[in-house]
Design a protein around this motif. Structure first.
Motif, PDB file in Angstrom:
ATOM      1  N   GLY A  90       0.821  -1.200   0.000  1.00 13.63           N
ATOM      2  CA  GLY A  90       0.000   0.000   0.000  1.00 13.63           C
ATOM      3  C   GLY A  90       0.856   1.250   0.000  1.00 13.63           C
ATOM      4  N   GLU A  91       1.908   1.248   0.826  1.00 15.16           N
ATOM      5  CA  GLU A  91       2.811   2.402   0.841  1.00 15.16           C
ATOM      6  C   GLU A  91       3.549   2.539  -0.486  1.00 15.16           C
ATOM      7  OE1 GLU A  91       6.577   4.354   3.290  1.00 15.16           O
ATOM      8  OE2 GLU A  91       5.850   2.357   3.839  1.00 15.16           O
ATOM      9  N   MET A  92       3.975   1.425  -1.056  1.00 15.01           N
ATOM     10  CA  MET A  92       4.677   1.482  -2.332  1.00 15.01           C
ATOM     11  C   MET A  92       3.789   2.098  -3.405  1.00 15.01           C
ATOM     12  SD  MET A  92       6.935  -1.515  -4.151  1.00 15.01           S
ATOM     13  CE  MET A  92       5.621  -2.453  -4.929  1.00 15.01           C
ATOM     14  N   LEU A  93       2.507   1.721  -3.434  1.00 17.77           N
ATOM     15  CA  LEU A  93       1.578   2.293  -4.414  1.00 17.77           C
ATOM     16  C   LEU A  93       1.277   3.746  -4.100  1.00 17.77           C
ATOM     17  CD1 LEU A  93      -1.043  -0.548  -5.065  1.00 17.77           C
ATOM     18  CD2 LEU A  93       0.772   0.267  -6.591  1.00 17.77           C
ATOM     19  N   ALA A  94       1.201   4.100  -2.821  1.00 17.20           N
ATOM     20  CA  ALA A  94       0.921   5.484  -2.448  1.00 17.20           C
ATOM     21  C   ALA A  94       2.015   6.418  -2.943  1.00 17.20           C
ATOM     22  CB  ALA A  94       0.773   5.603  -0.928  1.00 17.20           C
ATOM     23  N   ARG A  95       3.251   6.022  -2.747  1.00 13.15           N
ATOM     24  CA  ARG A  95       4.366   6.857  -3.198  1.00 13.15           C
ATOM     25  C   ARG A  95       4.479   6.833  -4.725  1.00 13.15           C
ATOM     26  NH1 ARG A  95       7.371   8.629   1.085  1.00 13.15           N
ATOM     27  NH2 ARG A  95       6.951   7.610   3.071  1.00 13.15           N
ATOM     28  N   HIS A  96       4.248   5.682  -5.318  1.00  9.24           N
ATOM     29  CA  HIS A  96       4.243   5.595  -6.780  1.00  9.24           C
ATOM     30  C   HIS A  96       3.200   6.541  -7.375  1.00  9.24           C
ATOM     31  CE1 HIS A  96       3.601   3.852 -10.802  1.00  9.24           C
ATOM     32  NE2 HIS A  96       2.323   3.755 -10.478  1.00  9.24           N
ATOM     33  N   TYR A  97       1.987   6.496  -6.861  1.00  2.75           N
ATOM     34  CA  TYR A  97       0.894   7.301  -7.413  1.00  2.75           C
ATOM     35  C   TYR A  97       1.165   8.798  -7.231  1.00  2.75           C
ATOM     36  CZ  TYR A  97      -3.924   8.938  -8.167  1.00  2.75           C
ATOM     37  OH  TYR A  97      -5.043   9.591  -8.628  1.00  2.75           O
ATOM     38  N   THR A  98       1.647   9.177  -6.069  1.00  2.00           N
ATOM     39  CA  THR A  98       1.931  10.596  -5.833  1.00  2.00           C
ATOM     40  C   THR A  98       3.069  11.085  -6.711  1.00  2.00           C
ATOM     41  OG1 THR A  98       1.267  10.245  -3.530  1.00  2.00           O
ATOM     42  CG2 THR A  98       2.329  12.323  -4.062  1.00  2.00           C
ATOM     43  N   HIS A  99       4.122  10.280  -6.856  1.00  3.07           N
ATOM     44  CA  HIS A  99       5.223  10.666  -7.737  1.00  3.07           C
ATOM     45  C   HIS A  99       4.752  10.787  -9.188  1.00  3.07           C
ATOM     46  CE1 HIS A  99       7.963  10.534  -4.515  1.00  3.07           C
ATOM     47  NE2 HIS A  99       8.222   9.241  -4.507  1.00  3.07           N
ATOM     48  N   ALA A 100       3.768   9.983  -9.563  1.00  2.00           N
ATOM     49  CA  ALA A 100       3.253  10.047 -10.926  1.00  2.00           C
ATOM     50  C   ALA A 100       2.605  11.394 -11.240  1.00  2.00           C
ATOM     51  CB  ALA A 100       2.248   8.919 -11.160  1.00  2.00           C
ATOM     52  N   TRP A 101       2.204  12.122 -10.210  1.00  2.00           N
ATOM     53  CA  TRP A 101       1.636  13.462 -10.383  1.00  2.00           C
ATOM     54  C   TRP A 101       2.716  14.543 -10.503  1.00  2.00           C
ATOM     55  CZ3 TRP A 101      -3.455  15.343 -10.520  1.00  2.00           C
ATOM     56  CH2 TRP A 101      -4.471  14.369 -10.363  1.00  2.00           C
ATOM     57  N   SER A 102       3.972  14.181 -10.341  1.00  2.00           N
ATOM     58  CA  SER A 102       5.034  15.191 -10.245  1.00  2.00           C
ATOM     59  C   SER A 102       5.209  15.991 -11.523  1.00  2.00           C
ATOM     60  CB  SER A 102       6.357  14.523  -9.852  1.00  2.00           C
ATOM     61  OG  SER A 102       6.276  14.002  -8.553  1.00  2.00           O
ATOM     62  N   GLY A 103       4.857  15.386 -12.672  1.00  2.00           N
ATOM     63  CA  GLY A 103       4.912  16.174 -13.898  1.00  2.00           C
ATOM     64  C   GLY A 103       4.017  17.400 -13.802  1.00  2.00           C
ATOM     65  N   ARG A 104       2.857  17.260 -13.189  1.00  2.00           N
ATOM     66  CA  ARG A 104       1.942  18.387 -13.040  1.00  2.00           C
ATOM     67  C   ARG A 104       2.373  19.319 -11.911  1.00  2.00           C
ATOM     68  NH1 ARG A 104      -4.037  15.897 -14.584  1.00  2.00           N
ATOM     69  NH2 ARG A 104      -3.237  14.251 -15.965  1.00  2.00           N
ATOM     70  N   PHE A 105       2.986  18.749 -10.879  1.00  2.00           N
ATOM     71  CA  PHE A 105       3.425  19.583  -9.762  1.00  2.00           C
ATOM     72  C   PHE A 105       4.619  20.465 -10.127  1.00  2.00           C
ATOM     73  CE2 PHE A 105       1.707  16.115  -6.782  1.00  2.00           C
ATOM     74  CZ  PHE A 105       0.497  16.778  -6.623  1.00  2.00           C
ATOM     75  N   TYR A 106       5.554  19.932 -10.928  1.00  2.00           N
ATOM     76  CA  TYR A 106       6.823  20.621 -11.137  1.00  2.00           C
ATOM     77  C   TYR A 106       7.126  20.969 -12.587  1.00  2.00           C
ATOM     78  CZ  TYR A 106       7.555  18.756  -6.447  1.00  2.00           C
ATOM     79  OH  TYR A 106       7.411  18.440  -5.119  1.00  2.00           O
ATOM     80  N   ALA A 242       2.181  23.574  -4.359  1.00  2.00           N
ATOM     81  CA  ALA A 242       2.043  23.447  -2.906  1.00  2.00           C
ATOM     82  C   ALA A 242       1.233  22.219  -2.507  1.00  2.00           C
ATOM     83  CB  ALA A 242       1.395  24.702  -2.328  1.00  2.00           C
ATOM     84  N   LEU A 243       0.531  21.620  -3.450  1.00  2.00           N
ATOM     85  CA  LEU A 243      -0.250  20.419  -3.142  1.00  2.00           C
ATOM     86  C   LEU A 243       0.603  19.159  -3.103  1.00  2.00           C
ATOM     87  CD1 LEU A 243      -3.387  21.011  -5.411  1.00  2.00           C
ATOM     88  CD2 LEU A 243      -3.228  21.368  -2.934  1.00  2.00           C
ATOM     89  N   ALA A 244       1.827  19.208  -3.618  1.00  2.00           N
ATOM     90  CA  ALA A 244       2.643  17.999  -3.752  1.00  2.00           C
ATOM     91  C   ALA A 244       2.897  17.332  -2.410  1.00  2.00           C
ATOM     92  CB  ALA A 244       3.964  18.337  -4.448  1.00  2.00           C
ATOM     93  N   GLU A 245       3.332  18.097  -1.432  1.00  2.00           N
ATOM     94  CA  GLU A 245       3.683  17.511  -0.138  1.00  2.00           C
ATOM     95  C   GLU A 245       2.454  16.995   0.619  1.00  2.00           C
ATOM     96  OE1 GLU A 245       4.947  17.682   4.202  1.00  2.00           O
ATOM     97  OE2 GLU A 245       3.527  18.996   3.168  1.00  2.00           O
ATOM     98  N   PRO A 246       1.381  17.776   0.747  1.00  2.00           N
ATOM     99  CA  PRO A 246       0.195  17.212   1.419  1.00  2.00           C
ATOM    100  C   PRO A 246      -0.448  16.063   0.658  1.00  2.00           C
ATOM    101  CG  PRO A 246      -0.268  19.408   0.558  1.00  2.00           C
ATOM    102  CD  PRO A 246       1.211  19.207   0.469  1.00  2.00           C
ATOM    103  N   ALA A 247      -0.298  16.034  -0.666  1.00  2.00           N
ATOM    104  CA  ALA A 247      -0.851  14.911  -1.429  1.00  2.00           C
ATOM    105  C   ALA A 247      -0.198  13.604  -1.003  1.00  2.00           C
ATOM    106  CB  ALA A 247      -0.662  15.146  -2.925  1.00  2.00           C
TER     107      ALA A 247
END
Length: 400
Positions: A90-106, A242-247
């Motif tokens: 679950g943690e592995m998928l959580a970090r994977h999914y959030t990192h997948a948003w990084s293109g939009r964050f950065y 600013a949403l990256a870290e709380p996400a």
């Protein structure tokens, strides 16, 4: 490379959500069958990653794309379902999914879709760590340094990684430019020359998450691998960034919630199978205890769902996000962290007292490991500050 199930690319978002949740439940059932054995072995999640990839979850847990991807609410539901069976994955998928948003964050709004489509097509597993602006680690000097070349950079240093250090396809990290001092967010292919994975061993919990460190020994970084700048401080952070870290913190809340729910369900099932003949209603103390634990779980779920709704709306706003909105979302995430931490620790501790069964302790160990670096007092002060003063400051400085 296994093909992604066609059900995950249905035209209707509602159909995709239902299909993805069905697959997540099937994966969770599969993981639950050997969860105790795998936890005891504590090996890198090679087989587990293959299961997730074959089911199509790595490709599906990307930001919403035309005909594919997962919105934030759906992605978190998948994470929670898998975490109920195996908190590490679950943690592995959580970090994977959030990192997948990084293109939009950065990254730029134009380059993000290209990166997301490639990630989904190749079924990349994301891992890594991007520190929050102004985090305590920044004050100790950079652990990763970029030295400019004629085109691109050379990356040196070492970075702790919480999941998938030996099985990731892409590492996402922030690093400081040795010349300009800018902090850049870069993606590094795991098979790039100079990338060395160092798995950790003998962890208390989350033993199958694949934690460790990644060493970057003269890794060449092309301009295409630079997503963008990570802001130096909160004041210079764009609202959507600013949403990256709380996400990430919110995704991990779903891991903690799933862990608590999984512990409670397994204790119930084990207790029902081992209980002496007679209706459960005869044991009033047992009913009282389970009523209290189920209420604690549902209370945490309600707070987490409220934060998830707010994050979903904020992410959907994109570049139109109101500048004041991230602080409000951040406050809700901090509340979700506080309530979920208490519920997960309480529930996983109590189930050990209710049912004497091998392997049930893994839920408690996983909950302790997930919450060890998130001091409640700091979050509560930040929540109070936001409530009283409305300050636009990060709700939790502890690393997610």
């Amino acid at each position: 490379m296994p093909a992604t199930p066609a059900a995950l690319f249905l035209p209707s978002g509602r159909e995709r959500r239902h299909a993805l949740l069905r697959i997540a439940r099937d994966v969770a059932d599969d993981l639950a069958t050997d969860a105790i054995v795998r936890d005891q072995a504590g090996k890198p999640p090679v087989d587990e990653t293959a299961r997730l990839r074959e089911a199509g979850l790595l490709a599906a847990l990307t930001p919403p794309l035309p005909g594919g991807g997962a919105d934030w609410r759906t992605g978190c539901a998948v994470i929670r379902e898998v975490a109920s069976a195996d908190s590490s994955l679950g943690e592995m998928l959580a970090r994977h999914y959030t990192h997948a948003w990084s293109g939009r964050f950065y990254a730029s709004r134009l380059s993000a879709p290209v990166l997301e489509e490639e990630a989904a097509c190749e079924q990349w597993l994301w891992a890594g760590t991007v520190r929050a602006p102004g985090s305590t680690h920044d004050t100790g000097g950079p652990d990763l340094t970029l030295t400019p070349l004629d085109t691109g950079y050379v990356l040196h240093g070492r970075r702790p990684v919480d999941t998938a250090v030996t099985v990731a396809d892409q590492f996402l990290v922030d690093a400081v430019c040795a010349v300009t001092g800018d902090v850049l967010v870069v993606r590094i292919p795991a098979d790039a020359e100079g990338v060395i994975a160092e798995p950790s061993s003998d962890r208390l919990g989350q033993r199958v998450a694949g934690a460790g460190a990644v060493v970057m020994d003269g890794v060449v970084v092309t301009p295409q691998q630079v997503l963008g700048h990570r802001p130096q401080d909160e004041e210079s952070t764009a609202p959507f960034t600013a949403l990256a870290e709380p996400a990430l913190r919110l995704a991990l809340c779903h891991v903690g919630l799933g862990t608590a729910e999984g512990a409670l369900a397994e204790a119930r099932d084990l207790g029902m199978n081992s209980r002496t003949p007679g209706p459960p209603g005869d044991d009033s103390d047992l009913l009282l205890t389970y009523g209290e634990l189920a209420s604690a779980s549902q209370t945490a779920a309600a707070v987490v769902e409220r934060a998830t709704d707010a994050m979903t709306l904020a992410l959907s706003a994109g570049a139109e996000l109101d500048p004041e909105e991230p602080a409000a979302v951040d406050a809700l995430v901090a509340m979700a962290e506080t309530v979920t931490t208490r519920a997960a620790l309480h529930i996983t501790t109590r189930v050990l007292e209710l049912t004497d069964a091998p392997g049930l302790d893994r839920f408690w160990r996983n909950a302790r490991t997930l919450t060890a670096h998130h001091p409640a007092a700091h979050r509560l002060r930040a929540i109070g500050d936001h409530y009283l003063n409305g300050r636009r400051q990060a709700m939790a400085k502890a690393d997610a």
